[in-house]
Design an enzyme around this catalytic site. Sequence first.
Site, PDB file in Angstrom:
ATOM      1  CG  HIS A 115       3.327 -31.639 -25.641  1.00 23.61           C
ATOM      2  ND1 HIS A 115       3.087 -33.010 -26.103  1.00 23.61           N
ATOM      3  CD2 HIS A 115       3.314 -30.965 -26.846  1.00 23.61           C
ATOM      4  CE1 HIS A 115       3.107 -32.965 -27.135  1.00 23.61           C
ATOM      5  NE2 HIS A 115       3.181 -32.013 -27.950  1.00 23.61           N
TER       6      HIS A 115
HETATM    7  P1  TYD Z   1       0.659 -28.524 -30.453  1.00 23.88           P
HETATM    8  O1  TYD Z   1       0.450 -29.549 -29.559  1.00 23.88           O
HETATM    9  O2  TYD Z   1       1.144 -27.175 -30.026  1.00 23.88           O
HETATM   10  O3  TYD Z   1       1.679 -29.107 -31.700  1.00 23.88           O
HETATM   11  P2  TYD Z   1       3.308 -29.510 -31.427  1.00 23.88           P
HETATM   12  O4  TYD Z   1       3.309 -30.612 -30.274  1.00 23.88           O
HETATM   13  O5  TYD Z   1       3.577 -30.026 -32.802  1.00 23.88           O
HETATM   14  O6  TYD Z   1       4.131 -28.481 -30.967  1.00 23.88           O
HETATM   15  O7  TYD Z   1      -0.519 -28.334 -31.275  1.00 23.88           O
HETATM   16  C1  TYD Z   1      -0.712 -27.393 -32.272  1.00 23.88           C
HETATM   17  C2  TYD Z   1      -2.365 -27.085 -32.090  1.00 23.88           C
HETATM   18  O8  TYD Z   1      -3.151 -28.039 -32.884  1.00 23.88           O
HETATM   19  C3  TYD Z   1      -3.170 -26.874 -31.004  1.00 23.88           C
HETATM   20  O9  TYD Z   1      -4.077 -25.942 -30.766  1.00 23.88           O
HETATM   21  C4  TYD Z   1      -3.584 -28.429 -30.581  1.00 23.88           C
HETATM   22  C5  TYD Z   1      -4.168 -28.508 -32.273  1.00 23.88           C
HETATM   23  N1  TYD Z   1      -4.107 -30.131 -32.499  1.00 23.88           N
HETATM   24  C6  TYD Z   1      -5.243 -30.597 -32.833  1.00 23.88           C
HETATM   25  O10 TYD Z   1      -6.265 -30.036 -32.913  1.00 23.88           O
HETATM   26  N2  TYD Z   1      -5.262 -31.945 -33.113  1.00 23.88           N
HETATM   27  C7  TYD Z   1      -4.064 -32.684 -33.077  1.00 23.88           C
HETATM   28  O11 TYD Z   1      -4.172 -33.764 -33.382  1.00 23.88           O
HETATM   29  C8  TYD Z   1      -2.751 -32.260 -32.756  1.00 23.88           C
HETATM   30  C9  TYD Z   1      -1.538 -33.088 -32.366  1.00 23.88           C
HETATM   31  C10 TYD Z   1      -3.037 -30.571 -32.423  1.00 23.88           C
END
Ligand code: TYD
Length: 133
Positions: free
Chosen positions: A49
């Site tokens: 992303h």
């Molecule tokens: P995601 O963005 O998919 O993580 P990465 O970028 O490491 O692959 O996030 C995973 C899940 O965690 C998603 O449901 C959003 C949640 N999340 C939060 O609630 N707070 C946060 O600060 C972050 C980074 C993610």
Amino acid sequence: MKNIELIEIPKISDPRGNLAVIEKDILPFKIQRVYYLFDVPSDSYRGGHAHKELYQFLIPLAGSFDVVLKDGITEEKIMLNKPTKGLLIKPGVWRELANFSSGSVCLVLASEVYFEADYIRDYQEFLSYVKNN
Ligand code: TYD
């Protein structure tokens, strides 16, 4: 690639163990959130992303992992493996994290609290976003 920067974190070496310190002047943003990735399976893929406004600073506190960065024109792969070298990712950069070594920990310092509307999670949407911004 512009919008990314490797930043050396000042270290205080000591036979008792090293200490690295991040004070506000080494980052171009105020830290509003800290989170970390741990117990990451080696075949795991994270990220995938970009952000519209968010600045992030990634630090490999333990172990190593690769960060693939795309700005819509070029692509770069950076291996983070030193707890004193962090990667600043400014807004508008697609990132993918992979090849986590066993026991690795990725600390992330972020400029904003979690806000899903700041994410671009679709790569085609990201390409149109960078073209138009
Ligand atoms: P995601 O963005 O998919 O993580 P990465 O970028 O490491 O692959 O996030 C995973 C899940 O965690 C998603 O449901 C959003 C949640 N999340 C939060 O609630 N707070 C946060 O600060 C972050 C980074 C993610």
